[in-house]
Design an enzyme around this catalytic site. Structure first.
Site, PDB file in Angstrom:
ATOM      1  CE  LYS A   2      28.146  64.463  84.727  1.00 31.50           C
ATOM      2  NZ  LYS A   2      27.186  64.760  83.715  1.00 31.50           N
ATOM      3  CE1 TYR A  29      27.460  63.003  73.095  1.00 28.17           C
ATOM      4  CE2 TYR A  29      27.142  64.902  74.512  1.00 28.17           C
ATOM      5  CZ  TYR A  29      27.971  63.944  73.967  1.00 28.17           C
ATOM      6  OH  TYR A  29      29.305  63.924  74.283  1.00 28.17           O
ATOM      7  CG  ASP A  32      36.473  63.441  85.635  1.00 25.07           C
ATOM      8  OD1 ASP A  32      35.616  63.941  86.386  1.00 25.07           O
ATOM      9  OD2 ASP A  32      36.367  63.421  84.393  1.00 25.07           O
ATOM     10  CE1 TYR A  62      32.091  62.769  76.871  1.00 25.53           C
ATOM     11  CE2 TYR A  62      31.398  63.122  79.140  1.00 25.53           C
ATOM     12  CZ  TYR A  62      31.436  63.522  77.827  1.00 25.53           C
ATOM     13  OH  TYR A  62      30.830  64.705  77.455  1.00 25.53           O
TER      14      TYR A  62
HETATM   15  C1  LIG Z   1      33.531  61.759  84.465  1.00 28.09           C
HETATM   16  C2  LIG Z   1      33.056  62.977  83.740  1.00 28.09           C
HETATM   17  N1  LIG Z   1      33.909  64.012  83.564  1.00 28.09           N
HETATM   18  C3  LIG Z   1      33.531  65.132  82.938  1.00 28.09           C
HETATM   19  C4  LIG Z   1      32.263  65.262  82.425  1.00 28.09           C
HETATM   20  C5  LIG Z   1      31.873  66.512  81.699  1.00 28.09           C
HETATM   21  O1  LIG Z   1      30.997  67.255  82.468  1.00 28.09           O
HETATM   22  P1  LIG Z   1      30.089  68.405  81.796  1.00 28.09           P
HETATM   23  O2  LIG Z   1      29.067  67.687  80.982  1.00 28.09           O
HETATM   24  O3  LIG Z   1      29.510  69.133  82.961  1.00 28.09           O
HETATM   25  O4  LIG Z   1      30.994  69.252  80.970  1.00 28.09           O
HETATM   26  C6  LIG Z   1      31.353  64.223  82.568  1.00 28.09           C
HETATM   27  C7  LIG Z   1      29.997  64.339  82.028  1.00 28.09           C
HETATM   28  O5  LIG Z   1      29.242  63.422  81.917  1.00 28.09           O
HETATM   29  C8  LIG Z   1      31.761  63.043  83.238  1.00 28.09           C
HETATM   30  O6  LIG Z   1      30.931  62.007  83.391  1.00 28.09           O
END
Ligand SMILES: Cc1ncc(COP(=O)(O)O)c(C=O)c1O
Length: 421
Positions: free
Chosen positions: A264, A16, A235, A143
């Site tokens: 995370k 990014y 998610d 996202y």
């Molecule tokens: C809600 C959500 N799902 C999936 C992801 C993707 O995770 P990663 O960056 O570990 O691939 C993120 C990343 O910020 C996220 O906020």
């Protein structure tokens, strides 16, 4: 120029980051609690938990010890045909704190892959049952990650633009509210025989600017999906492990999703690891004498024992009552700060859920590329605080070990930014 930075510029391409115009990267050589230290001894408060992953502070001694112990025993083993104690313990640990309808744990490497696996589980669930359902429902502005499937179910944006023509079609709906709920339900009812699943970020849409919405409205949507036999995926990659004030955003809901995604905070932010969980019925749809009904998905480092050991250590700290008390303390501090600043003329809106507070700067238009972003980012760096605004949205999402004094220092500097910028 700093020697480390010089070498970095020669060989590294950062995420990014527009490498032509970006400021020089800051070399970090040490982390301790909420602090990150540069090679020349400058100290920063990590107020965004290093892309929202860190929950217990950097280089946590207990997690470090458990990781080291594991490294000396078994660093990795293929996870097809083999298993190991840390993965089993982690699956048991996680299932003990997430909604009870979740019964099986599938490992991957990060948030995006946790999402990919959930989507594939849903699509193949219907295929294995010989039902043709291939459409996916998602929220506008969502996202879910940067791999192709995860990008496809994310809102179309500047991030996805170069790939839009290659992303599969997704039905996008607005975030629910009292006014549009009935309309959203009828969209779902009309599409139901095509819909494989509905994926959502529960309560907070992170990357699109910490957009927050009501648990009650989401609850009704999930219930409606259940009534229409549409599978649901929560998610919780960002919202999991305490971020929203409860252990999981799903804990604010009566109706639980059929599948969940985690990453995370899963390892306390120490190591990459992803997990997708599902209810028994999904798992059962893959059990067959027909080998073609297998879930053909796996990564080289699936259920890496060291990452699982980090996650198990993070779990021990997470369920310690002190951690929950810290989460509640941060939530109360954020609430008081919100009450103090929300009427400020430079702010359009202040939003808060659990340990996340977001301040939307009053600018012409809301955009990731808004110039206030760089102004704010640099202002806070100079004060020794890492805050990385999403365009004109400044947010704080700290590790739970942050002290009241450090939070007050961040709030004071936000007040200063509001008065001086
Ligand atoms: C809600 C959500 N799902 C999936 C992801 C993707 O995770 P990663 O960056 O570990 O691939 C993120 C990343 O910020 C996220 O906020």
């Amino acid at each position: 120029m700093n020697e480390l930075v010089n070498r970095d510029l020669e060989v590294v391409w950062h995420p990014y980051t527009q490498m032509k115009t970006a400021a020089l990267p800051i070399p970090i050589v040490k982390g301790e609690g909420v602090y990150l230290f540069t090679d020349t001894g400058e100290k920063y408060i990590d107020a965004v938990s290093s892309w929202w992953v860190n929950i217990h502070g950097h280089s946590h001694p207990y997690i470090a010890e458990k990781v080291f112990e594991q490294l000396k025993k078994l660093e990795h083993v293929i996870f097809a045909g083999f298993t190991h104690p840390q993965a089993i313990i982690l699956a048991e640990n996680l299932l003990s704190i997430i909604p009870k309808n979740q019964k099986k744990v599938f490992f991957s490497d990060n948030g995006s892959t946790a999402v990919e696996v959930a989507l594939k589980m849903c699509l193949q669930f219907w295929a294995n049952k010989s039902e043709k359902r291939s459409k996916i429902l998602a929220f506008k502005n969502a996202y879910h990650g940067d791999t192709f499937g995860a990008m496809a179910v994310s809102g179309r944006s500047a991030f996805t633009a170069p790939f839009d023509s290659l992303l599969f079609d997704v039905e996008f709906i607005d975030l629910p509210n009292r006014e549009n709920l009935e309309n959203l339900k009828s969209i779902i009812s009309n599409l139901k025989s095509d819909l494989a699943c509905f994926i959502f970020e529960p309560l907070v849409q992170g990357a699109s600017g910490m957009l927050m919405y009501d648990a009650k409205d989401l609850d009704e949507l999930i219930l409606h999906c259940k009534q229409e036999s549409v599978l649901t995926i929560a998610d919780e990659v960002m919202t999991g492990f305490g971020r929203t004030g409860k252990l999981f955003a799903s804990d604010h809901l009566i109706n639980k999703a059929d599948l969940m995604c985690f990453s995370k905070g899963l390892t306390g932010g120490t190591m990459p690891l992803g997990i997708t969980t599902c209810k028994q019925e999904i798992y059962d749809a893959f059990l067959s004498d027909d080998k073609l009904k297998t879930l053909f998905h796996g990564h080289s480092f699936t259920a890496n024992p060291v990452a699982c050991a980090a996650a198990n250590a993070s779990f021990d700290i997470l369920i310690n009552p002190k951690t929950l008390a810290n989460i509640q303390r941060i939530e109360a501090k954020h609430k008081a700060f919100k009450a103090q600043i929300e009427k400020h003329p430079k702010l359009k809106e202040v939003r808060q859920t659990g340990t996340i507070i977001a301040l939307e700067w009053n600018t012409d238009g809301t955009s990731y590329f808004n110039s206030i972003r760089d102004t704010l980012y640099n202002f806070f760096l100079k004060k020794g605080i890492i805050l990385r605004p999403l365009g004109n949205i400044l947010y704080i999402m700290p590790p739970y070990v942050i002290t009241d004094d450090d939070l007050d220092y961040i709030y004071q500097n936000i007040n200063l930014a509001l008065e001086t910028l």
